[in-house]
Design a protein around this motif. Structure first.
Motif, PDB file in Angstrom:
ATOM      1  N   TYR A  10      30.319   1.575  86.160  1.00 39.85           N
ATOM      2  CA  TYR A  10      29.800   2.952  86.235  1.00 39.85           C
ATOM      3  C   TYR A  10      30.923   3.958  86.018  1.00 39.85           C
ATOM      4  N   VAL A  11      32.025   3.784  86.707  1.00 36.58           N
ATOM      5  CA  VAL A  11      33.150   4.702  86.561  1.00 36.58           C
ATOM      6  C   VAL A  11      33.663   4.689  85.127  1.00 36.58           C
ATOM      7  N   SER A  12      33.751   3.497  84.548  1.00 36.69           N
ATOM      8  CA  SER A  12      34.222   3.374  83.170  1.00 36.69           C
ATOM      9  C   SER A  12      33.299   4.112  82.207  1.00 36.69           C
ATOM     10  N   GLU A  13      31.989   3.897  82.365  1.00 36.37           N
ATOM     11  CA  GLU A  13      31.026   4.532  81.457  1.00 36.37           C
ATOM     12  C   GLU A  13      30.966   6.047  81.656  1.00 36.37           C
ATOM     13  N   ILE A  14      31.091   6.504  82.890  1.00 37.47           N
ATOM     14  CA  ILE A  14      31.108   7.948  83.149  1.00 37.47           C
ATOM     15  C   ILE A  14      32.324   8.594  82.500  1.00 37.47           C
ATOM     16  N   ASN A  15      33.470   7.940  82.591  1.00 38.46           N
ATOM     17  CA  ASN A  15      34.677   8.480  81.966  1.00 38.46           C
ATOM     18  C   ASN A  15      34.533   8.524  80.453  1.00 38.46           C
ATOM     19  N   LYS A  16      33.914   7.491  79.872  1.00 38.17           N
ATOM     20  CA  LYS A  16      33.666   7.501  78.421  1.00 38.17           C
ATOM     21  C   LYS A  16      32.724   8.646  78.060  1.00 38.17           C
ATOM     22  N   LEU A  17      31.690   8.822  78.882  1.00 37.84           N
ATOM     23  CA  LEU A  17      30.720   9.885  78.623  1.00 37.84           C
ATOM     24  C   LEU A  17      31.383  11.256  78.706  1.00 37.84           C
ATOM     25  N   LYS A  18      32.253  11.424  79.689  1.00 30.81           N
ATOM     26  CA  LYS A  18      32.958  12.710  79.807  1.00 30.81           C
ATOM     27  C   LYS A  18      33.799  12.974  78.560  1.00 30.81           C
ATOM     28  N   SER A  19      34.407  11.935  78.024  1.00 33.27           N
ATOM     29  CA  SER A  19      35.201  12.097  76.802  1.00 33.27           C
ATOM     30  C   SER A  19      34.304  12.504  75.639  1.00 33.27           C
ATOM     31  N   GLN A  20      33.143  11.869  75.547  1.00 30.82           N
ATOM     32  CA  GLN A  20      32.191  12.240  74.498  1.00 30.82           C
ATOM     33  C   GLN A  20      31.739  13.682  74.655  1.00 30.82           C
ATOM     34  N   LEU A  21      31.438  14.074  75.874  1.00 36.46           N
ATOM     35  CA  LEU A  21      30.957  15.424  76.117  1.00 36.46           C
ATOM     36  C   LEU A  21      32.028  16.458  75.819  1.00 36.46           C
ATOM     37  N   ARG A  22      33.273  16.129  76.140  1.00 36.11           N
ATOM     38  CA  ARG A  22      34.359  17.060  75.841  1.00 36.11           C
ATOM     39  C   ARG A  22      34.586  17.172  74.334  1.00 36.11           C
ATOM     40  N   ALA A  23      34.384  16.054  73.648  1.00 32.09           N
ATOM     41  CA  ALA A  23      34.616  16.048  72.197  1.00 32.09           C
ATOM     42  C   ALA A  23      33.605  16.926  71.486  1.00 32.09           C
ATOM     43  N   VAL A  24      32.348  16.840  71.883  1.00 27.50           N
ATOM     44  CA  VAL A  24      31.309  17.675  71.284  1.00 27.50           C
ATOM     45  C   VAL A  24      30.498  18.283  72.423  1.00 27.50           C
ATOM     46  N   PRO A  25      31.040  19.260  73.166  1.00 32.19           N
ATOM     47  CA  PRO A  25      30.350  19.803  74.327  1.00 32.19           C
ATOM     48  C   PRO A  25      29.088  20.551  73.967  1.00 32.19           C
ATOM     49  N   ASN A  26      29.107  21.215  72.817  1.00 28.84           N
ATOM     50  CA  ASN A  26      27.913  21.925  72.384  1.00 28.84           C
ATOM     51  C   ASN A  26      28.056  22.208  70.910  1.00 28.84           C
ATOM     52  N   ARG A  27      26.998  21.985  70.173  1.00 30.81           N
ATOM     53  CA  ARG A  27      27.095  22.039  68.724  1.00 30.81           C
ATOM     54  C   ARG A  27      27.564  23.403  68.222  1.00 30.81           C
ATOM     55  N   HIS A  28      27.231  24.474  68.938  1.00 26.34           N
ATOM     56  CA  HIS A  28      27.622  25.780  68.434  1.00 26.34           C
ATOM     57  C   HIS A  28      29.121  26.049  68.580  1.00 26.34           C
ATOM     58  N   LYS A  29      29.848  25.169  69.311  1.00 24.92           N
ATOM     59  CA  LYS A  29      31.292  25.310  69.356  1.00 24.92           C
ATOM     60  C   LYS A  29      31.895  25.019  67.979  1.00 24.92           C
ATOM     61  N   GLU A  30      31.144  24.295  67.147  1.00 28.69           N
ATOM     62  CA  GLU A  30      31.648  23.951  65.831  1.00 28.69           C
ATOM     63  C   GLU A  30      31.616  25.157  64.896  1.00 28.69           C
ATOM     64  N   SER A  31      30.840  26.172  65.232  1.00 27.18           N
ATOM     65  CA  SER A  31      30.697  27.319  64.363  1.00 27.18           C
ATOM     66  C   SER A  31      31.680  28.411  64.753  1.00 27.18           C
ATOM     67  N   MET A  32      32.431  28.927  63.772  1.00 29.03           N
ATOM     68  CA  MET A  32      33.385  30.000  64.050  1.00 29.03           C
ATOM     69  C   MET A  32      32.668  31.312  64.299  1.00 29.03           C
ATOM     70  N   TYR A  33      31.407  31.380  63.905  1.00 26.99           N
ATOM     71  CA  TYR A  33      30.718  32.666  63.933  1.00 26.99           C
ATOM     72  C   TYR A  33      29.567  32.666  64.922  1.00 26.99           C
ATOM     73  N   SER A  34      29.744  31.898  65.993  1.00 27.94           N
ATOM     74  CA  SER A  34      28.699  31.818  67.006  1.00 27.94           C
ATOM     75  C   SER A  34      28.778  33.009  67.939  1.00 27.94           C
ATOM     76  N   SER A  35      27.713  33.173  68.722  1.00 28.78           N
ATOM     77  CA  SER A  35      27.639  34.287  69.649  1.00 28.78           C
ATOM     78  C   SER A  35      28.485  34.018  70.875  1.00 28.78           C
ATOM     79  N   LYS A  36      28.351  34.886  71.856  1.00 29.67           N
ATOM     80  CA  LYS A  36      29.143  34.785  73.078  1.00 29.67           C
ATOM     81  C   LYS A  36      28.574  33.730  74.014  1.00 29.67           C
ATOM     82  N   ASN A  37      29.243  33.556  75.154  1.00 31.72           N
ATOM     83  CA  ASN A  37      28.813  32.646  76.226  1.00 31.72           C
ATOM     84  C   ASN A  37      28.900  31.179  75.839  1.00 31.72           C
ATOM     85  N   GLU A  38      29.804  30.834  74.919  1.00 28.84           N
ATOM     86  CA  GLU A  38      29.920  29.436  74.499  1.00 28.84           C
ATOM     87  C   GLU A  38      30.365  28.541  75.644  1.00 28.84           C
TER      88      GLU A  38
END
Length: 808
Positions: free
Chosen positions: A461-489
C-alpha cells in the motif's frame, strides 16, 4: 442518498479557549472534504470543471476555460493575421497582461518604445502597412480602459454594466462605438472586420442599445460560426441583447450555441439561460440535447433519465462522458461519504440531531436502508447504460473511459471480480488521465479484496501510494500543461491530488476499523485530515475542536480503548518502525504524556480507577499545570459539588492533580465498603460529589471530557450516547453513590446531603430529557428534604443556594 434528517436548529458549538468558553474553530463545507476518487477526464472535459458535481453550491468553481482554450484561439488568430515569426507568448503578454492605460500612454508619448522587446509590437511598428492592425490594438486597449474595474479581467469579457460605469466612460464608449462603425466601412481584412464587429456589438450592448447590438451581429456575422472566435463571443452579446428585448426563446438558441462553441463562455451561457420557458420546436435534436445538458449540470440529484435523453437526441454528444462522471461522483457521495466520515460526527451532535428529528433511531435506520437499496438500484441502471455507451462508441478513448467508469461502479457495489475485468480491458495507450485513474482503482481494489492486516499488504500500500503521488505530481491537472490557462491552477491541482489520497486513506482506515485495528484507523484518519487541507495543517481545522492539542487526538478520543492506547504508546516509542508504521506516523503528535492522560481518561470513564491511577501516575505530575487548558478548568475542589455554595464563595485556586484525585477515590472505595456505617456513608457522599463534579454539571468536567459546550444540555436523546457520555450527562454514577449514601446514612446531616443531591441530579435530567421517572424521583427527594431536613446544619450552611427555588 443520505438519510433525510431534518434539524430544527443550527447547532453552534462552543469550544474551549483560555480563560473562558467561546465559539471558535474552522468549519468545512461538504464539497471540501467529500470523499471522491473518480476524476478521470478526457482532454475536452476540463472545460466543464465549473459543473463538476457538488451539493453545496450551484457551481463547483467559477473558473471557466481552465485550459485557456479561448485565449489560445485568440492569440493564434492574431499570429495568423500577422506573422508566424511572432511569439505567441508575446501576443499573450500584450493581450492579457498589459494594463490598457499604460499601453495607451506609451503609444501616445513614445510610440510604444517601452514594448520594443515584444515581437508583436516590433512587427506592428516596423512597417506602415501594419498600421491597420496596430490601430485596432490601440482601439481595443482604449475599450478596455473604459471598463469600471480592470483588474486582470478577461480581454473580451468585462463584467460591468453601463449604470455602474462613470459618466466619462459612457461617453468614451459612445465615441468608440462610432469609431468601430466607421472602421467597419473601411477595413478590408476579415480578421479586423470581425474584431471591430465584435467590439461594436459589445459596446452597443453595454450602452443598452440592444436592438442595434442585435442588428450589427446579424450584419457582420449572421450566425455563430464555431470556427470564428469573434462570432462566438459576439454571439453571447447577441443572446443577451435578445434577452433584454424579451425574445427569450431566440436568446436561448444563441446561449446553446455559445456554450457549445466557447470554453470561456460556457459558464456565462449556463448562468443566463432562460430555464423557465419551454423548448422551442425549431431546435434541432443536437440543440435540444445541449439544452438538456444545461439543465442537468446544475442538478445534484439523479439525472440518468436526462442523460439517456441526451443520448437519444444525439448519440455522438461529447457531453455524455462528462455527464457519466457527474453521476459517478454523486454515487460516491451517497454510498461512501456517510461510511468514511462517520466518526467525524460528534456523538453529542447525533443525540441533538435525533432529538429534533422527525423520526427516531429505528425509523432513521430504515430510511438509510431504503436509501442504500435505492442508490444501489440506481447504480445498476447507470452501469447498464454505460455498457451501452461503451458498446456503441467507435472511439477508443471513449471505450477506455467507459471501461474505467464501469470498473469504478463495480467497486462501489463491492464487485471486485468485475472491476478487475474492466480494468484489464483498458488500452495501455489510453489517455493519461484514464491510466492515472486505473492506478487509483487498483489501489482501491486491493483495499477491498486483500487482507489489509498483513505486512505484505501494508508494505505494498505504501509503495503504491508513493507511486501514485509521483504520478499525480507529474500530471496534477491537465490545464497545467497550457501556458495560457486561467487562474487558480494550484488550487485545482491540490484538489485533484489531495482528495484522491485522502479518499484512499479513508477507505483503508475504514477496512482496518472493521478488522479491529483502531490505532491504524485513527492515525490514517488524521493523515486524511492533513491531506484534505490545502496547507497540510488541518488536524484541528475540521469538524472538531480548535486546539491543536486536542485536534491530533480527537479520533483516538472518539474511538480508542485502553488497550488501543497501550498499542499507540508502544508504536510511538518504537524505534524500528515498518514502512507502513512510518507512513501512518508521518503527522504531528503530542508529547507521550498526552496519550497517557487520554488512556487514564478512558479508564476513568469506564470506572477502571486502578488503571486510570496507574496511567496518571506514570506521567510528569506537573503535566496538568502546563498543558492544554487543564489548569483553567480543573481548578476547584472536586469533593464540593458545584453550586452547593454561592457563586461568590467558589474557590478557583485549588491545585488539581489527577493522580492524587483518583488515588483518593480508590481509598474512599475501600472506606465505603468498610464496617463503619457512618464512615461508609461519608465516603459514599464524597464519591457521589466527586463523580457529580466530573459530569457536565460539575466543576471538574475536564476529568472526563476535553470540551464543554453550553449547548450540551440540549443533547436529549441519551440512548444515542455511549455509556460514558450518558453517565457524563445524567450523573448516573453520582446518583448510584448518593443512593448508597442515603441507605447507609446514620444521621440527618448525611440524609440531608444525600437527598438534596439526589433531588438535584434528577432535576438536571428533567432539564435534559423530561423523563417522567426523573420527575417523580426529583419530587420525592425534594419533598423529603423540605419536610425533614431544613433544620439540619447542612441546610443552614446552604441557604444561599436558594434550594427552595431550585426544588420548586
Amino acid at each position: 442518498m443520505k438519510s433525510k434528517i431534518f434539524t430544527l436548529a443550527l447547532l453552534i458549538s462552543l469550544f474551549i479557549t483560555q480563560g473562558n468558553l467561546k465559539a471558535c474553530g474552522y468549519w468545512e463545507f461538504e464539497w471540501e472534504y467529500r470523499p471522491m476518487t473518480f476524476q478521470a477526464q478526457l482532454p475536452w472535459m476540463q472545460s466543464m470543471n465549473p459543473f463538476v458535481y457538488t451539493t453545496a453550491s450551484l457551481f463547483y468553481n467559477m473558473n471557466p476555460d481552465p485550459m485557456g482554450n479561448d485565449r489560445t484561439r485568440n492569440i493564434t488568430e492574431w499570429q495568423k493575421a500577422t506573422s508566424k515569426d511572432i511569439s505567441l507568448d508575446d501576443i499573450y503578454e500584450i493581450q492579457y497582461n498589459t494594463d490598457p492605460t499604460a499601453f495607451i500612454s506609451s503609444f501616445e508619448n513614445s510610440g510604444l518604445k517601452e514594448y520594443k522587446g515584444n515581437s508583436l509590437i516590433k512587427y506592428l511598428t516596423a512597417d506602415k502597412k501594419h498600421k491597420d492592425i496596430l490601430d485596432y490594438l490601440v482601439f481595443a486597449k482604449k475599450a478596455e480602459s473604459t471598463e469600471y474595474d480592470f483588474t486582470d479581467a478577461n480581454f473580451e469579457e468585462w463584467k460591468d454594466e453601463p449604470n455602474k460605469a462613470p459618466n466619462k466612460s459612457i461617453a468614451q464608449k459612445y465615441e468608440l462605438l462610432a469609431e468601430a462603425k466607421a472602421k467597419l466601412n473601411t477595413v478590408k481584412s476579415a480578421f479586423l472586420k470581425e474584431r471591430y464587429a465584435f467590439q461594436a456589438v459589445r459596446l452597443s450592448w453595454q450602452l443598452e442599445e440592444y436592438q442595434e447590438a442585435s442588428e450589427i451581429f446579424d450584419t457582420y456575422f449572421k450566425t455563430i460560426n464555431p470556427n470564428s472566435l469573434m462570432s462566438v463571443w459576439a454571439g453571447l452579446f447577441k443572446a443577451m441583447s435578445l434577452d433584454r428585448l424579451e425574445r427569450k426563446a431566440d436568446a436561448n438558441l444563441y446561449y446553446i450555441q455559445v456554450f457549445d462553441s466557447s470554453d470561456e463562455k460556457k459558464l456565462r451561457a449556463v448562468q443566463l439561460y432562460n430555464y423557465n420557458i419551454p423548448t422551442p420546436s425549431t431546435f434541432t435534436d443536437k440543440e435540444k440535447s445541449i439544452e438538456v445538458v444545461l439543465r442537468s449540470i446544475q442538478n445534484p440529484g439523479r439525472t440518468l433519465d436526462s442523460i439517456q435523453n441526451i443520448h437519444n437526441l444525439d448519440k455522438n454528444s461529447q457531453y455524455l462522458t462528462f455527464m457519466v462522471m457527474r453521476e459517478i461522483n454523486k454515487l460516491e457521495d451517497w454510498l461512501i461519504s456517510s461510511i468514511y466520515l462517520k466518526s467525524e460526527e460528534n456523538p453529542f451532535s447525533r443525540a441533538y440531531q435525533y432529538r429534533y428529528s422527525w423520526n427516531d433511531d429505528e425509523e432513521t435506520a430504515e430510511i438509510k436502508k431504503q436509501n442504500l437499496e435505492t442508490d444501489l438500484e440506481y447504480l445498476k441502471r447507470l452501469k447498464v447504460f454505460v455498457i451501452t455507451l461503451r458498446n456503441e462508441t467507435k472511439q477508443q478513448d471513449e471505450k477506455d473511459y467507459y471501461a474505467i467508469a464501469l470498473a469504478h461502479l463495480s467497486l462501489l457495489e463491492e464487485n471486485g471480480a468485475e472491476a478487475k475485468e474492466y480494468l484489464a480491458s483498458i488500452s495501455s495507450k489510453a489517455d493519461p488521465s484514464i491510466l492515472l485513474q486505473k492506478s487509483i482503482e487498483n489501489i482501491w481494489l486491493s483495499i477491498k479484496t486483500d487482507d489489509v492486516t498483513t505486512g505484505s499488504f501494508k508494505k505494498n500500500y505504501v509503495s503504491e501510494i508513493n507511486k501514485l503521488k509521483s504520478q499525480l505530481r507529474a500530471v496534477p491537472n491537465r490545464h497545467k500543461e497550457s501556458m495560457y490557462s486561467s487562474k487558480n491552477e494550484d488550487v485545482a491541482s491540490y484538489d485533484n491530488y489531495n482528495r484522491i489520497i485522502y479518499t484512499l486513506d479513508l477507505a483503508l482506515s475504514n477496512e482496518l476499523k472493521k478488522k479491529g485495528d483502531i490505532v491504524s484507523y485513527c492515525l490514517l484518519k488524521n493523515i486524511s485530515n492533513k491531506d484534505r487541507s490545502y496547507d497540510g495543517d488541518a488536524f484541528w481545522n475540521t469538524q472538531g475542536y480548535s486546539s491543536d492539542y486536542y485536534g491530533v487526538m480527537r479520533q483516538l478520543d472518539y474511538n480508542a480503548s485502553v488497550s488501543d492506547m497501550d498499542k499507540l504508546i508502544a508504536l510511538l516509542q518504537k524505534t524500528n518502525k515498518s514502512e507502513f508504521e512510518q507512513y501512518i506516523c508521518d503527522q504531528p503528535f503530542n508529547p507521550i504524556d498526552a496519550y497517557r492522560d487520554l488512556k487514564g481518561t478512558i479508564a476513568f470513564r469506564n470506572r477502571d480507577l486502578q488503571t486510570a491511577y496507574e496511567s496518571f501516575a506514570d506521567m510528569k505530575q506537573d503535566f496538568w499545570d502546563t498543558t492544554y487548558y487543564f489548569k483553567d478548568y480543573l481548578n476547584e475542589d472536586p469533593f464540593i459539588p458545584k453550586n452547593l455554595y454561592s457563586q461568590e464563595s467558589r474557590d478557583f485556586t485549588y491545585k488539581f492533580n489527577k493522580t492524587s484525585f483518583v488515588k483518593t477515590l480508590l481509598d474512599l472505595e475501600k472506606t465505603a465498603k468498610g464496617s463503619d456505617p457512618k464512615k461508609s456513608a461519608d465516603a459514599y457522599l464524597k464519591l457521589g460529589h466527586a463523580f457529580f463534579n466530573t459530569t457536565y454539571w460539575g466543576n471538574s468536567w475536564m476529568m472526563v471530557s476535553y470540551s464543554w459546550s453550553g449547548s450540551d444540555a440540549y443533547y436529549g436523546n441519551i440512548k444515542m450516547l455511549d455509556p460514558w457520555r450518558s453517565a457524563y450527562m445524567t450523573a448516573s454514577i453520582a446518583q448510584e453513590y448518593y443512593e448508597k449514601a442515603y441507605e447507609k446514612a446514620q444521621n440527618n446531616e448525611q440524609k440531608a446531603s444525600a437527598t438534596l443531591m439526589l433531588s438535584r441530579t434528577h432535576w438536571h435530567n428533567i432539564v435534559l430529557n423530561g423523563s417522567e421517572k426523573d420527575k417523580a424521583l426529583a419530587a420525592k427527594y425534594s419533598k423529603e428534604y423540605y419536610d425533614n431536613y431544613l433544620n439540619t446544619r447542612f441546610a443552614k450552611q446552604n441557604e444561599c443556594l436558594g434550594y427552595e427555588a431550585f426544588i420548586n
